[in-house]
Write an enzyme that holds these catalytic residues in place. Structure first.
Site, PDB file in Angstrom:
ATOM      1  N   GLY A 341       0.823  -1.219   0.000  1.00 40.36           N
ATOM      2  CA  GLY A 341       0.000   0.000   0.000  1.00 40.36           C
ATOM      3  C   GLY A 341       0.852   1.261   0.000  1.00 40.36           C
ATOM      4  O   GLY A 341       0.485   2.273  -0.623  1.00 40.36           O
ATOM      5  N   GLU A 364       9.917   9.125 -28.431  1.00 38.87           N
ATOM      6  CA  GLU A 364      11.150   8.870 -29.187  1.00 38.87           C
ATOM      7  C   GLU A 364      11.113   7.497 -29.866  1.00 38.87           C
ATOM      8  O   GLU A 364      12.120   6.806 -29.970  1.00 38.87           O
ATOM      9  CB  GLU A 364      12.386   9.076 -28.301  1.00 38.87           C
ATOM     10  CG  GLU A 364      12.370  10.483 -27.705  1.00 38.87           C
ATOM     11  CD  GLU A 364      13.716  11.069 -27.431  1.00 38.87           C
ATOM     12  OE1 GLU A 364      14.699  10.610 -28.018  1.00 38.87           O
ATOM     13  OE2 GLU A 364      13.768  12.011 -26.636  1.00 38.87           O
TER      14      GLU A 364
HETATM   15  N1  COS Z   1      20.652   8.618 -39.130  1.00 33.16           N
HETATM   16  C1  COS Z   1      20.773   9.269 -40.313  1.00 33.16           C
HETATM   17  N2  COS Z   1      20.006   8.972 -41.389  1.00 33.16           N
HETATM   18  C2  COS Z   1      19.099   7.986 -41.247  1.00 33.16           C
HETATM   19  C3  COS Z   1      18.939   7.264 -40.055  1.00 33.16           C
HETATM   20  C4  COS Z   1      19.767   7.600 -38.976  1.00 33.16           C
HETATM   21  N3  COS Z   1      19.663   6.949 -37.811  1.00 33.16           N
HETATM   22  N4  COS Z   1      17.968   6.348 -40.212  1.00 33.16           N
HETATM   23  C5  COS Z   1      17.529   6.483 -41.474  1.00 33.16           C
HETATM   24  N5  COS Z   1      18.222   7.456 -42.096  1.00 33.16           N
HETATM   25  C6  COS Z   1      18.065   7.880 -43.500  1.00 33.16           C
HETATM   26  C7  COS Z   1      18.237   6.673 -44.427  1.00 33.16           C
HETATM   27  O1  COS Z   1      19.584   6.495 -44.759  1.00 33.16           O
HETATM   28  C8  COS Z   1      17.403   7.078 -45.608  1.00 33.16           C
HETATM   29  O2  COS Z   1      18.163   7.919 -46.419  1.00 33.16           O
HETATM   30  P1  COS Z   1      17.900   8.036 -48.028  1.00 33.16           P
HETATM   31  O3  COS Z   1      16.683   8.853 -48.206  1.00 33.16           O
HETATM   32  O4  COS Z   1      19.130   8.720 -48.548  1.00 33.16           O
HETATM   33  O5  COS Z   1      17.745   6.637 -48.542  1.00 33.16           O
HETATM   34  C9  COS Z   1      16.275   7.884 -44.990  1.00 33.16           C
HETATM   35  O6  COS Z   1      16.742   8.337 -43.716  1.00 33.16           O
HETATM   36  C10 COS Z   1      15.029   7.072 -44.797  1.00 33.16           C
HETATM   37  O7  COS Z   1      15.371   5.980 -43.954  1.00 33.16           O
HETATM   38  P2  COS Z   1      14.386   4.762 -43.669  1.00 33.16           P
HETATM   39  O8  COS Z   1      14.041   4.102 -44.969  1.00 33.16           O
HETATM   40  O9  COS Z   1      14.963   3.942 -42.566  1.00 33.16           O
HETATM   41  O10 COS Z   1      13.115   5.526 -43.149  1.00 33.16           O
HETATM   42  P3  COS Z   1      11.759   4.941 -42.820  1.00 33.16           P
HETATM   43  O11 COS Z   1      10.749   5.810 -43.435  1.00 33.16           O
HETATM   44  O12 COS Z   1      11.705   3.483 -43.077  1.00 33.16           O
HETATM   45  O13 COS Z   1      11.766   5.153 -41.223  1.00 33.16           O
HETATM   46  C11 COS Z   1      10.946   4.801 -39.054  1.00 33.16           C
HETATM   47  C12 COS Z   1      10.751   4.633 -40.552  1.00 33.16           C
HETATM   48  C13 COS Z   1       9.814   4.079 -38.402  1.00 33.16           C
HETATM   49  C14 COS Z   1      12.279   4.173 -38.649  1.00 33.16           C
HETATM   50  C15 COS Z   1      10.994   6.271 -38.663  1.00 33.16           C
HETATM   51  O14 COS Z   1       9.919   6.950 -39.265  1.00 33.16           O
HETATM   52  C16 COS Z   1      10.904   6.406 -37.154  1.00 33.16           C
HETATM   53  O15 COS Z   1      11.894   6.253 -36.452  1.00 33.16           O
HETATM   54  N6  COS Z   1       9.689   6.700 -36.656  1.00 33.16           N
HETATM   55  C17 COS Z   1       9.479   6.972 -35.250  1.00 33.16           C
HETATM   56  C18 COS Z   1       9.577   8.431 -35.066  1.00 33.16           C
HETATM   57  C19 COS Z   1       9.742   8.773 -33.642  1.00 33.16           C
HETATM   58  O16 COS Z   1      10.591   8.240 -32.945  1.00 33.16           O
HETATM   59  N7  COS Z   1       8.949   9.726 -33.216  1.00 33.16           N
HETATM   60  C20 COS Z   1       9.067  10.255 -31.916  1.00 33.16           C
HETATM   61  C21 COS Z   1       9.426  11.691 -32.075  1.00 33.16           C
HETATM   62  S1  COS Z   1      10.301  12.370 -30.775  1.00 33.16           S
HETATM   63  S2  COS Z   1       9.117  12.281 -29.250  1.00 33.16           S
END
Ligand code: COS
Length: 385
Positions: A341, A364
């Site tokens: 509790g 995040e």
């Molecule tokens: N650092 C630098 N560049 C990155 C990276 C990283 N960690 N991760 C991906 N990229 C780049 C990739 O290289 C790619 O580049 P190109 O356009 O030259 O090919 C581009 O970004 C797209 O990458 P990816 O295909 O991985 O992107 P997605 O659309 O598949 O990503 C997720 C999807 C889900 C991973 C992303 O949208 C995500 O993390 N979403 C959650 C967001 C989040 O955390 N929100 C909370 C906000 S703060 S409270």
């Protein structure tokens, strides 16, 4: 090789952060939580200690520490109060590290020393009312003007949004280009057309400022652009590589706080004529909490080691973030159980740990997003589209 032995400097920094947390954070955490008070005095102290940009180079006002040492600081502050830890994480990992990595010399000199000292706060404007996990799909628009940009849109769940002097705002410049049309801007919050309002009624992180931002045709000059047009998504993802690490380290602090509180309580609380620490089922809970804490810490340490050696760490950061945040929720739940509790009221920190831990599996990047990032890395198959 990962070396688990702390250097003398790391040991000193760790002890200093522990003492600071016990002296300045723990005594005020309950009242700040009760009163939903964003403690600006405490923010000033965090700045004075050099905790608002410890990984920033000394040249720009930071302490030039490595990621593992940063985690030692964040863990201690996270043990004291996740609301204070949020200030450190947002300022350091989301704002400062983005400027340090993507900024021009002028931008770095203009913002980093003031951010690192705590003279000004920054916020990270990625999430929108209709855009959370699908971060590339922003509605906020940036239109080119003669010598700058006009930005309009809304941002939601923005930590420190009501106190920040600079907002890192992500906006779409060309919807047809999808994530390659995004741009990041350093927007002074006193700009005309910029406003913020507080979000209340949160389950936890009550001493953290959470805002909704409104940008109505905010005009910024070309030099507000962070990185190039089209770099915005990469700026956001690289910021989250650091931000998720910081959240994970803070959650190790919650985990450790749960163990510490449960051990102390179980040794003083007597039932059936014996301290409850002598019961096997109580010891089982403490053992489970300890294993989760140790495992989370090692995962954070490994992600930090990769970052410090300049190797890719996105997947390992997601592993650490997923495990540490879920472990913090599990530990807080068990710690309340050990406290019975007494754990349900705020005489002890464990109910606040529970409420504060709960958001860490959401912000995040949710636990589900971390799993999809890990799953994609393991299989090579993208399950997100
Ligand atoms: N650092 C630098 N560049 C990155 C990276 C990283 N960690 N991760 C991906 N990229 C780049 C990739 O290289 C790619 O580049 P190109 O356009 O030259 O090919 C581009 O970004 C797209 O990458 P990816 O295909 O991985 O992107 P997605 O659309 O598949 O990503 C997720 C999807 C889900 C991973 C992303 O949208 C995500 O993390 N979403 C959650 C967001 C989040 O955390 N929100 C909370 C906000 S703060 S409270």
């Amino acid at each position: 090789m990962i070396d688990f032995e702390l250097t003398d400097e790391q040991r000193l920094i760790h002890e200093t952060a522990r003492d600071f947390t016990d002296r300045e954070i723990v005594p005020v955490a309950r009242d700040n939580d009760r009163n939903e008070r964003f403690d600006t005095d405490l923010v000033k102290k965090l700045g004075d200690m050099g905790y608002l940009g410890p990984i920033v180079s000394e040249e720009y006002g930071g302490r030039g520490l490595d990621y593992r040492t940063y985690a030692l600081i964040v863990e201690e502050i996270g043990r004291g109060d996740s609301s204070a830890r949020t200030v450190v994480s947002v300022q350091t990992s989301l704002v400062c590290s983005s400027i340090q990595r993507w900024g021009t010399e002028d931008q770095k000199h203009a913002w980093l020393p003031r951010l690192c000292s705590g003279e000004v706060l920054g916020c990270f404007g990625l999430t929108e009312p209709d855009t959370g996990s699908d971060a590339a799909n922003l509605r906020t628009r940036a239109e080119k003007t003669g010598d700058g940009w006009r930005i309009s849109g809304q941002k939601q769940w923005i930590s420190m949004g009501n106190y920040a002097k600079v907002a890192l705002i992500f906006a779409q410049t060309d919807p047809e280009k999808k994530h390659r049309g995004l741009a990041a801007f350093l927007v002074p919050t006193e700009s005309e057309g910029f406003s913020s309002s507080s979000i209340h009624g949160k389950l936890g992180l009550r001493a953290s400022d959470t805002a909704e931002l409104q940008l109505d045709g905010v005009e910024v000059a070309d030099d507000a652009l962070l990185g190039d047009v089209g770099d915005g998504f990469k700026v956001a993802m690289s910021a989250l590589d650091s931000g998720r690490y910081s959240v994970a380290a803070g959650c190790v602090g919650i985990c450790q706080g749960c163990v510490d509180a449960s051990v102390a309580y179980s040794k003083e609380r007597k039932q059936f004529g014996r301290p409850i620490a002598s019961f096997q089922l109580v010891q089982e809970m403490i053992a489970d909490m300890t294993v989760d804490t140790e495992a989370a810490r090692v995962l954070v340490w490994r992600a930090g080691w990769l970052k410090d050696s300049g190797r890719p760490s996105t997947t390992e950061t997601s592993v650490a973030k997923l495990f540490a945040t879920e472990a913090a929720v599990r530990n807080a739940n068990l710690a309340i159980q050990v406290h019975g509790g007494s754990g349900y009221v705020d005489d002890y920190p464990v109910e606040r740990y529970m409420r504060d831990a709960r958001v860490t599996t959401l912000y995040e990047g949710t636990s589900q997003i971390q799993k999809l990032i890990i799953g994609r890395a393991m299989t090579g198959v993208n399950a997100m589209v």
